[in-house]
Write a protein that holds these residues in place. Sequence first.
Motif, mmCIF file in Angstrom:
data_model
loop_
_atom_site.group_PDB
_atom_site.id
_atom_site.type_symbol
_atom_site.label_atom_id
_atom_site.label_comp_id
_atom_site.label_asym_id
_atom_site.label_seq_id
_atom_site.Cartn_x
_atom_site.Cartn_y
_atom_site.Cartn_z
ATOM 1 N N GLY A 38 0.814 -1.203 0.000
ATOM 2 C CA GLY A 38 0.000 0.000 0.000
ATOM 3 C C GLY A 38 0.850 1.256 0.000
ATOM 4 O O GLY A 38 0.564 2.229 -0.705
ATOM 5 N N ILE A 39 1.926 1.226 0.786
ATOM 6 C CA ILE A 39 2.820 2.386 0.859
ATOM 7 C C ILE A 39 3.430 2.672 -0.517
ATOM 8 O O ILE A 39 3.561 3.824 -0.933
ATOM 9 C CB ILE A 39 3.959 2.132 1.892
ATOM 10 C CG1 ILE A 39 3.363 1.916 3.287
ATOM 11 C CG2 ILE A 39 4.947 3.289 1.906
ATOM 12 C CD1 ILE A 39 2.600 3.087 3.850
ATOM 13 N N THR A 42 0.886 4.506 -2.559
ATOM 14 C CA THR A 42 0.800 5.901 -2.119
ATOM 15 C C THR A 42 1.988 6.702 -2.652
ATOM 16 O O THR A 42 1.823 7.802 -3.197
ATOM 17 C CB THR A 42 0.778 5.982 -0.575
ATOM 18 O OG1 THR A 42 -0.338 5.223 -0.094
ATOM 19 C CG2 THR A 42 0.634 7.421 -0.113
ATOM 20 N N GLU A 43 3.191 6.146 -2.511
ATOM 21 C CA GLU A 43 4.402 6.839 -2.984
ATOM 22 C C GLU A 43 4.337 7.068 -4.494
ATOM 23 O O GLU A 43 4.747 8.115 -5.002
ATOM 24 C CB GLU A 43 5.665 6.022 -2.631
ATOM 25 C CG GLU A 43 6.024 6.051 -1.158
ATOM 26 C CD GLU A 43 6.349 7.464 -0.671
ATOM 27 O OE1 GLU A 43 6.799 8.297 -1.482
ATOM 28 O OE2 GLU A 43 6.118 7.746 0.526
ATOM 29 N N VAL A 45 1.644 7.388 -6.346
ATOM 30 C CA VAL A 45 0.658 8.446 -6.624
ATOM 31 C C VAL A 45 1.301 9.817 -6.411
ATOM 32 O O VAL A 45 1.169 10.723 -7.247
ATOM 33 C CB VAL A 45 -0.594 8.280 -5.725
ATOM 34 C CG1 VAL A 45 -1.470 9.529 -5.779
ATOM 35 C CG2 VAL A 45 -1.391 7.047 -6.155
ATOM 36 N N SER A 70 -10.114 6.153 -8.343
ATOM 37 C CA SER A 70 -9.360 4.971 -7.912
ATOM 38 C C SER A 70 -10.146 3.675 -8.058
ATOM 39 O O SER A 70 -11.377 3.675 -8.013
ATOM 40 C CB SER A 70 -8.967 5.150 -6.438
ATOM 41 O OG SER A 70 -8.351 3.974 -5.970
ATOM 42 N N ALA A 80 -8.964 6.608 1.791
ATOM 43 C CA ALA A 80 -8.038 5.534 1.426
ATOM 44 C C ALA A 80 -8.748 4.460 0.594
ATOM 45 O O ALA A 80 -9.978 4.441 0.510
ATOM 46 C CB ALA A 80 -7.482 4.892 2.696
ATOM 47 N N VAL A 93 -4.516 1.657 1.488
ATOM 48 C CA VAL A 93 -3.683 2.562 0.691
ATOM 49 C C VAL A 93 -4.135 4.001 0.940
ATOM 50 O O VAL A 93 -5.126 4.452 0.371
ATOM 51 C CB VAL A 93 -3.804 2.255 -0.825
ATOM 52 C CG1 VAL A 93 -2.855 3.130 -1.617
ATOM 53 C CG2 VAL A 93 -3.558 0.773 -1.104
ATOM 54 N N PRO A 94 -3.433 4.744 1.817
ATOM 55 C CA PRO A 94 -3.823 6.136 2.093
ATOM 56 C C PRO A 94 -3.595 7.002 0.856
ATOM 57 O O PRO A 94 -2.563 6.883 0.194
ATOM 58 C CB PRO A 94 -2.870 6.566 3.217
ATOM 59 C CG PRO A 94 -2.185 5.330 3.680
ATOM 60 C CD PRO A 94 -2.231 4.340 2.565
ATOM 61 N N LEU A 95 -4.578 7.851 0.519
ATOM 62 C CA LEU A 95 -4.452 8.702 -0.665
ATOM 63 C C LEU A 95 -4.690 10.177 -0.356
ATOM 64 O O LEU A 95 -3.878 11.029 -0.700
ATOM 65 C CB LEU A 95 -5.451 8.239 -1.748
ATOM 66 C CG LEU A 95 -5.163 6.873 -2.370
ATOM 67 C CD1 LEU A 95 -6.317 6.463 -3.284
ATOM 68 C CD2 LEU A 95 -3.858 6.903 -3.161
ATOM 69 N N PRO A 98 -1.907 12.063 2.268
ATOM 70 C CA PRO A 98 -0.601 12.346 1.666
ATOM 71 C C PRO A 98 -0.678 13.348 0.506
ATOM 72 O O PRO A 98 0.194 14.210 0.362
ATOM 73 C CB PRO A 98 -0.142 10.967 1.155
ATOM 74 C CG PRO A 98 -0.874 9.982 2.009
ATOM 75 C CD PRO A 98 -2.187 10.622 2.337
#
Length: 321
Positions: A38-39, A42-43, A45, A70, A80, A93-95, A98
């Motif tokens: 997931g990280i 996020t990275e 994106v 998404s 997320a 997956v946090p969106l 961030p």
Amino acid sequence: MAYYVGVDLGATNLRAAVGDDRANIVARAETATPRTSGIAITEAVLGVAREACARAGIDPADVTAAGVASIGPLDLAEGAIDSPANITDIGRVPLVGPLSELLDTDEVHLHNDTVAGVIGERFNSDRNPDDMAYVTISSGLGAGVCVDGHVLSGWDGNAGEVGHMVVDPDGAMSCGCGRDGHWEAYCSGNNIPEYAKHLARTEAADVATDLSLDDPDFSAVDVFEMHGSDPLADYVIDRVADWNVIGFTNLANAYAPLVVRVGGAVALNNPDLVLDPVREHLEETTFVNVPDVRLTEMGDDVVLRGALASAITGGTGDRTA
Ligand SMILES: [Zn+2]
């Protein structure tokens, strides 16, 4: 000049665009969607958003607002994705958080891809209609719906999952979600091959065919390519059309859209075979409202443009607000 960021996060590809306040795209960036964690997603994106800003010659902190389209399922309260269905075992997956930090704005709107599709169609339609739907027929099948000027998201952001409406009460085919008889189980790109094999074993057992049904690479593309030259391919396409007529009828009766725009690879690559039967039959199958059903004019860009339109309009696609 105000700048906006749109992000289209798919199971395979991840794209970002920077646009101006009239939704003209001034820069783009693209990468493959990571499948490791997931990280990592996020990275990635944040990476495409940064790259699109660099190509547009602007500082990410100068962006006014962003829209993110998404894959689901979404957790809107957390901003997320919650264990995306098409990528196994990666968790949350946090969106929104961030991206808000990167772009220095609280205006980050998260939608599932079909909801972004209807926002994009609404924003880019001449009359900016209050009542419309966007249907995607690709690897999966779903819709985004706007009723009375309200884009429907549902409590968790997953409204419009019309692909999981039951169209076949006998439930001959199983859907990817685990249940039987769903529209998507008959008509999506991932499921047409299984449905073709099912027909070849059952009601179409006597229909001649040169389709390589046992080939592990047998796909929906093979079925559509053989249209007009293979009797089983024609049979399958006709039966798929029958289920599509039922699905679009249910959609029209439930939401009363004035217009329905259709995208996704299966429709974009075979617009007449997929949409002509729907247009021919809706008049006799809908109760009162017969919507204008047409292919999207934005091709593969409809979801990305929807994300951008969401950023510009605060998540509504309403140009007049
Ligand atoms: Zn289903």
